[in-house]
Design a protein around this motif. Structure first.
Motif, PDB file in Angstrom:
ATOM      1  N   THR A 126      -1.371 -16.204  -4.162  1.00  0.00           N
ATOM      2  CA  THR A 126      -1.043 -16.548  -5.551  1.00  0.00           C
ATOM      3  C   THR A 126      -0.257 -17.845  -5.628  1.00  0.00           C
ATOM      4  N   LEU A 127       0.745 -17.991  -4.775  1.00  0.00           N
ATOM      5  CA  LEU A 127       1.634 -19.150  -4.839  1.00  0.00           C
ATOM      6  C   LEU A 127       0.926 -20.442  -4.453  1.00  0.00           C
ATOM      7  N   GLN A 128      -0.058 -20.366  -3.562  1.00  0.00           N
ATOM      8  CA  GLN A 128      -0.800 -21.570  -3.174  1.00  0.00           C
ATOM      9  C   GLN A 128      -1.582 -22.141  -4.343  1.00  0.00           C
ATOM     10  N   PHE A 129      -2.089 -21.278  -5.213  1.00  0.00           N
ATOM     11  CA  PHE A 129      -2.817 -21.751  -6.385  1.00  0.00           C
ATOM     12  C   PHE A 129      -1.858 -22.301  -7.435  1.00  0.00           C
ATOM     13  N   ILE A 130      -0.634 -21.778  -7.471  1.00  0.00           N
ATOM     14  CA  ILE A 130       0.353 -22.280  -8.427  1.00  0.00           C
ATOM     15  C   ILE A 130       0.810 -23.680  -8.040  1.00  0.00           C
ATOM     16  N   ASN A 131       1.101 -23.888  -6.748  1.00  0.00           N
ATOM     17  CA  ASN A 131       1.565 -25.207  -6.295  1.00  0.00           C
ATOM     18  C   ASN A 131       1.142 -25.436  -4.847  1.00  0.00           C
ATOM     19  N   PRO A 132       0.028 -26.109  -4.635  1.00  0.00           N
ATOM     20  CA  PRO A 132      -0.454 -26.368  -3.271  1.00  0.00           C
ATOM     21  C   PRO A 132       0.404 -27.370  -2.511  1.00  0.00           C
ATOM     22  N   ASP A 133       1.387 -27.999  -3.175  1.00  0.00           N
ATOM     23  CA  ASP A 133       2.264 -28.927  -2.461  1.00  0.00           C
ATOM     24  C   ASP A 133       3.247 -28.203  -1.542  1.00  0.00           C
ATOM     25  N   VAL A 134       3.472 -26.924  -1.787  1.00  0.00           N
ATOM     26  CA  VAL A 134       4.450 -26.156  -1.015  1.00  0.00           C
ATOM     27  C   VAL A 134       3.808 -25.636   0.266  1.00  0.00           C
ATOM     28  N   THR A 135       4.555 -25.694   1.359  1.00  0.00           N
ATOM     29  CA  THR A 135       4.114 -25.122   2.637  1.00  0.00           C
ATOM     30  C   THR A 135       4.582 -23.674   2.716  1.00  0.00           C
ATOM     31  N   PHE A 136       3.652 -22.767   3.062  1.00  0.00           N
ATOM     32  CA  PHE A 136       3.984 -21.349   3.143  1.00  0.00           C
ATOM     33  C   PHE A 136       3.808 -20.825   4.564  1.00  0.00           C
ATOM     34  N   GLU A 137       4.752 -19.977   4.940  1.00  0.00           N
ATOM     35  CA  GLU A 137       4.690 -19.305   6.240  1.00  0.00           C
ATOM     36  C   GLU A 137       5.004 -17.832   5.993  1.00  0.00           C
ATOM     37  N   THR A 138       4.124 -16.939   6.450  1.00  0.00           N
ATOM     38  CA  THR A 138       4.297 -15.519   6.160  1.00  0.00           C
ATOM     39  C   THR A 138       4.414 -14.705   7.441  1.00  0.00           C
ATOM     40  N   HIS A 139       5.215 -13.643   7.364  1.00  0.00           N
ATOM     41  CA  HIS A 139       5.390 -12.730   8.497  1.00  0.00           C
ATOM     42  C   HIS A 139       5.377 -11.299   7.968  1.00  0.00           C
ATOM     43  N   ASN A 140       4.319 -10.574   8.356  1.00  0.00           N
ATOM     44  CA  ASN A 140       4.130  -9.204   7.890  1.00  0.00           C
ATOM     45  C   ASN A 140       4.658  -8.229   8.942  1.00  0.00           C
ATOM     46  N   TYR A 141       5.988  -8.082   8.977  1.00  0.00           N
ATOM     47  CA  TYR A 141       6.594  -7.124   9.910  1.00  0.00           C
ATOM     48  C   TYR A 141       7.970  -6.699   9.427  1.00  0.00           C
ATOM     49  N   ASN A 142       8.479  -5.654  10.063  1.00  0.00           N
ATOM     50  CA  ASN A 142       9.800  -5.116   9.763  1.00  0.00           C
ATOM     51  C   ASN A 142      10.837  -5.834  10.621  1.00  0.00           C
ATOM     52  N   ILE A 143      11.782  -6.520  10.024  1.00  0.00           N
ATOM     53  CA  ILE A 143      12.744  -7.332  10.782  1.00  0.00           C
ATOM     54  C   ILE A 143      13.774  -6.485  11.517  1.00  0.00           C
ATOM     55  N   THR A 144      13.832  -5.181  11.268  1.00  0.00           N
ATOM     56  CA  THR A 144      14.888  -4.363  11.870  1.00  0.00           C
ATOM     57  C   THR A 144      14.554  -3.889  13.281  1.00  0.00           C
ATOM     58  N   THR A 145      13.284  -4.003  13.707  1.00  0.00           N
ATOM     59  CA  THR A 145      12.948  -3.615  15.086  1.00  0.00           C
ATOM     60  C   THR A 145      13.420  -4.693  16.053  1.00  0.00           C
TER      61      THR A 145
END
Length: 395
Positions: A126-145
């Motif tokens: 969604t955010l890439q279509f709103i503003n493609p100038d922004v760089t996105f990095e995603t991490h799909n995990y639980n940070i507590t492990t």
């Protein structure tokens, strides 16, 4: 629509976007290679750059150089990420392990067709279509492990656009374990961060600005679940679902992003703690000092470092020079008197006058002309009121 069908549809849309780009048919936002202050309807940054023209922000273009890590892309985190995207942030790093559910549709940002997707994946699309100038990095995990926590710290340390530390970490999680993980990581890395939250009954929330060693960390001034070492999950009432209002979450997200912008762009005053009670529209503010006996060893170490830095700073002595007040001449003889000086005025203007309450004085006296008959002394007649009435009746 099943999860496989949703993913297939998203892939089709991505292929369509690639095809359009290869044919030089790009979205309007793609045509903005860099932030521009040009005031035209086709410039998505013109209203933002007006902050610079109006003197609020000295250099708004610097927003493109900053990296923000958002931990938790739920009701507050997703709206926070969208606001930062629309503001033109340079890079966003998103952390979450949950999936979008139809039960999340009472909140802002997510859409029904995204149900089943990971929150970070759906948010990035969604955010890439709103503003493609922004760089996105995603991490799909639980940070507590253990393993994920180490990787989480590594991305905070080296995840910026220049491969250095991120500029700010935003905790938008809804559980104690994740907050403590962010707290430990930021204390160890000496990383400034914001904590945010909304109450279980959905009618209150808060944001908190944390500077390791200088302000209280999340473990210094903890809520009940931290102080009593209670597992937060045991406080949940069986069969009772936590309430959620998009209004409360939107307000908290707005307070959070507003203070992030003030921190990054150096304008205004950042709130150390800002609460919100929707029932009475109450916004309490405060600043909490660190606990010298905090259980977090890294917090105590940062406190010692801060105390050492503060002690090494030279004490600036400000010389206060009193300026003599010069009054312009006027026809009424009015002048200001410094009540703290203890000096009496040169005229009797402020002298105590009979008939006035103690402490009340005349502001000025009207000058009396030298050749005025009114300057003569007025004789006081001691005739009583009864005598005067008798004289009037006799007339």
């Amino acid at each position: 629509m099943s999860e496989e069908e949703l993913k297939s549809r998203i892939l089709e849309l991505e292929e369509e976007v690639k095809r359009l780009r290869s044919n030089n048919v790009t979205p309007a936002r793609e045509k903005i290679a860099q932030m521009s202050g040009e005031v035209v309807d086709s410039n998505p940054y013109s209203r933002l750059m007006a902050l610079k023209r109006m003197g609020i922000v000295e250099d708004y273009e610097k927003i493109r150089t900053h990296t923000v890590a958002v931990v938790g892309v739920g009701g507050v985190g997703s709206v926070t990420a969208e606001m930062l995207t629309r503001c033109g942030i340079g890079k966003l790093i998103l952390f979450d392990y949950d999936k979008v559910e139809l039960a999340n549709m009472n909140r802002l940002f997510f859409q029904p067709h995204q149900a089943g997707l990971s929150k970070v994946e759906a948010a990035a699309h969604t955010l890439q279509f709103i503003n493609p100038d922004v760089t996105f990095e995603t991490h799909n995990y639980n940070i507590t492990t253990v393993d994920n926590f180490d990787h989480f710290m590594e991305r905070i340390r080296c995840g910026s656009l220049t491969s250095g530390p991120v500029d700010i970490v935003l905790s938008c999680v809804d559980n104690y374990e994740a907050r403590m993980a962010v707290n430990r990581a930021c204390n160890e890395l000496d990383q400034t961060w914001f904590e945010s939250g909304v109450s279980e009954n959905a009618v209150s929330g808060h944001i908190q600005y944390l500077i390791p060693g200088e302000t209280a960390c999340f473990d210094c001034a903890p809520p009940l679940v931290v102080a009593s070492q209670i597992d937060e999950r045991t406080l949940k009432r069986e069969g009772v679902c936590a309430a959620s209002l998009p209004t409360t979450m939107g307000i908290v997200a707005g307070m959070l992003v507003q203070n992030v912008l003030k921190y990054l762009l150096k304008f205004g005053q950042v709130s150390y703690y800002l609460g919100y009670n929707a029932l009475v529209d109450f916004f309490p503010t405060m600043m909490m000092r660190p606990n010298p006996h905090c259980d977090d060893t890294w917090c105590r170490k940062r406190q010692a470092e801060y105390a050492e830095r503060k002690a090494s700073q030279p004490v600036e002595k400000k010389e206060e020079k009193e300026e003599e007040v010069v009054h312009e001449d006027n026809d009424w003889g009015i002048s200001l008197v410094d009540e703290t000086s203890g000096e009496e005025p040169s005229t009797g203007a402020t002298a105590q006058v009979a008939g006035l309450a103690e402490g009340i004085t005349l502001a000025y006296e009207r000058p009396v002309p030298a050749n005025d008959d009114s300057a003569d002394t007025v004789q006081v007649d001691d005739t009583s009121l009864d005598d005067l009435m008798a004289q009037m009746k006799s007339i």
